[in-house]
Design an enzyme around this catalytic site. Structure first.
Site, mmCIF file in Angstrom:
data_model
loop_
_atom_site.group_PDB
_atom_site.id
_atom_site.type_symbol
_atom_site.label_atom_id
_atom_site.label_comp_id
_atom_site.label_asym_id
_atom_site.label_seq_id
_atom_site.Cartn_x
_atom_site.Cartn_y
_atom_site.Cartn_z
ATOM 1 N N HIS A 84 1.947 4.544 -2.799
ATOM 2 C CA HIS A 84 2.073 6.195 -2.443
ATOM 3 C C HIS A 84 3.330 6.412 -2.943
ATOM 4 C CE1 HIS A 84 -1.459 6.354 -0.643
ATOM 5 N NE2 HIS A 84 -1.929 5.696 0.429
ATOM 6 N N HIS B 26 0.883 -1.100 -0.237
ATOM 7 C CA HIS B 26 -0.111 -0.119 -0.002
ATOM 8 C C HIS B 26 0.882 1.322 -0.044
ATOM 9 C CE1 HIS B 26 -3.521 2.362 0.904
ATOM 10 N NE2 HIS B 26 -2.969 3.049 1.939
ATOM 11 N N GLU B 27 2.082 1.379 1.087
ATOM 12 C CA GLU B 27 2.296 2.917 0.927
ATOM 13 C C GLU B 27 3.872 2.550 -0.484
ATOM 14 O OE1 GLU B 27 1.515 4.641 3.142
ATOM 15 O OE2 GLU B 27 0.854 3.750 4.136
#
Length: 425
Positions: A23, A19-20
């Site tokens: 980003h 997920h990170e």
């Protein structure tokens, strides 16, 4: 318990990492400085600064993680408030390359400065009294790529205007906000496809027979693997579901089965056996669904599982909207741990299925239009696009703070409820 704990850390850690990274990747592509990429929360246990200026950290609590964009916090303002003492070092061009605010570990050959003024966003300078001499304020120019050594010893880049998150175009900011959930969806799909390749075969759903049990009614009547049943008691069946329904509805009864064997059509009479499923008697004739081992079927299985999992989550969210809020509809870290414990009982495939379902779940939840979640940030981006001007920073901070407070309270309630559900009752 040890296996469950290790599995939980690996599953949750992988989901957060993916997920990170979404980003992080799109932020870097947009020219946004990612000051820190952290896996875990709490005190750091390891850190390294990459060539692109990002500081990668591992923190002691293996739950959660984050990326810290330039412009996401005001820590620098807190560290460099007037009157605070820092230690600076200069590069060959006499520009400040390091600002150490860690009072317990002053830089070797560092210049002690009591801060009077600074600007690390636009003018890039720091001014103050050197070595306690308050008769003169000295001003030092700061290098664009200078670093700050924070109180916990972590070294991160400063955040000049051109690398701030807010300085990126609206499109890049939206893509960066969406990239985390997007990566969760990709991870879920990939894991479901991998799961498809770990299975012995993928049910085709057809009315063609797979394994025929040697002692079952079908085998005694002459049916073999590869035969295709076309009717049961003159009721035509086109797929496995229809075939299963017709046989299940006739426990312990004599039935006529018409099937194709090669190019020939045959009809036989056989008596079903009786089994009990969910306290109901159902008929059985000793046949199993045909399985496909083709790569295409396995990939299709992964896609269908991905779609079904996402549809289920949306159904739950829809039920919450139409039937009201219920804490039992939510699950926090305790529920995830309980789910991990159940998944480990089914081996690797159980863990893979749980990982894939949890990843898409977190991806969808993160897209809910709630401030402090990625969906809330995207909502603010959409508002900005509609009004055609940036949302005032104070408004965005207040909205985010409200959303974060609501999420924190919800997490406390959900965690308490999970403890009651899984460990008390």
């Amino acid at each position: 318990m040890l296996i469950t704990i290790i599995t939980f850390i690996l599953v949750f850690g992988l989901i957060v990492l993916v997920h990170e990274f979404g980003h992080y990747y799109f932020a870097v592509r947009a020219g946004i400085l990612v000051r820190e990429f952290s896996i875990g929360m709490g005190p750091k246990v390891w850190w390294r600064r990459g060539k692109n200026g990002t500081t990668f950290t591992v923190r002691i609590l293996p739950v959660g993680g984050y990326v810290r964009f330039a412009g996401d916090d005001d820590d620098d303002e807190e560290y460099l408030r007037p009157g605070s003492t820092v230690s600076i070092t200069l590069n060959d061009n006499q520009l400040v390359k390091t600002i150490d605010v860690n009072q317990n570990n002053q830089l070797l050959q560092g210049i002690p400065v009591q801060v009077v003024d600074h600007d690390l966003t636009d003018d890039l300078f720091i001014a103050g009294y050197v070595n306690g001499d308050e008769s003169e304020v000295k001003r030092f120019s700061v290098d664009h790529d200078a670093v700050i050594v924070e109180p916990d010893g972590t070294s991160v880049r400063i955040a000049p205007r051109d690398v701030l998150f807010q300085s990126a175009s609206l499109g890049h900011r939206m893509l960066t906000n969406f990239a985390g959930p997007l990566n969760n969806f990709i991870l879920s799909l990939v894991v479901f496809v991998i799961l498809g390749f770990t299975l012995p075969g993928i049910p085709t759903g057809s009315n063609r027979l797979g394994n025929v049990q040697s002692a079952g009614p079908a085998a005694r009547a002459g049916l073999v693997t590869g035969d295709r049943i076309i009717s049961v008691d003159h009721h035509r069946v086109e797929n496995w579901q229809e075939l299963s329904q017709q046989v299940s509805a006739k426990p312990g009864k004599l039935v006529k089965v018409t099937y194709e064997h090669g190019n020939r059509k045959k009809t036989v009479s056989l008596k079903t056996t009786t089994a009990t499923v969910n306290k109901q008697k159902v008929g059985r004739i000793g046949i199993e669904e045909e399985l496909s081992k083709s790569p295409a079927a396995r990939v299709k299985y992964g896609w269908n599982a991905f779609v079904q999992s996402g549809t289920l989550i949306f159904s739950v969210l829809g039920h919450m909207v139409t039937h009201g809020f219920n804490l039992n509809d939510f699950g926090g870290p305790v529920a995830m741990y309980a789910g991990t414990s159940q998944a480990t009982h089914y081996g690797v495939n159980g863990v893979l299925a749980f990982l894939a379902a949890l990843s898409i779940n977190l991806g969808i939840v993160n897209l809910l239009p709630i401030p402090a979640l990625d969906g809330g940030k995207l909502l603010l981006n959409i508002v900005e696009a509609i009004i055609r001007r940036p949302i005032p920073e104070k408004v965005e901070v207040v909205v985010t703070l409200i959303g974060f407070t609501i999420l924190l309270l919800l997490m406390i309630l959900v965690t308490y409820n999970d403890i009651q559900r899984y460990f008390v009752h």
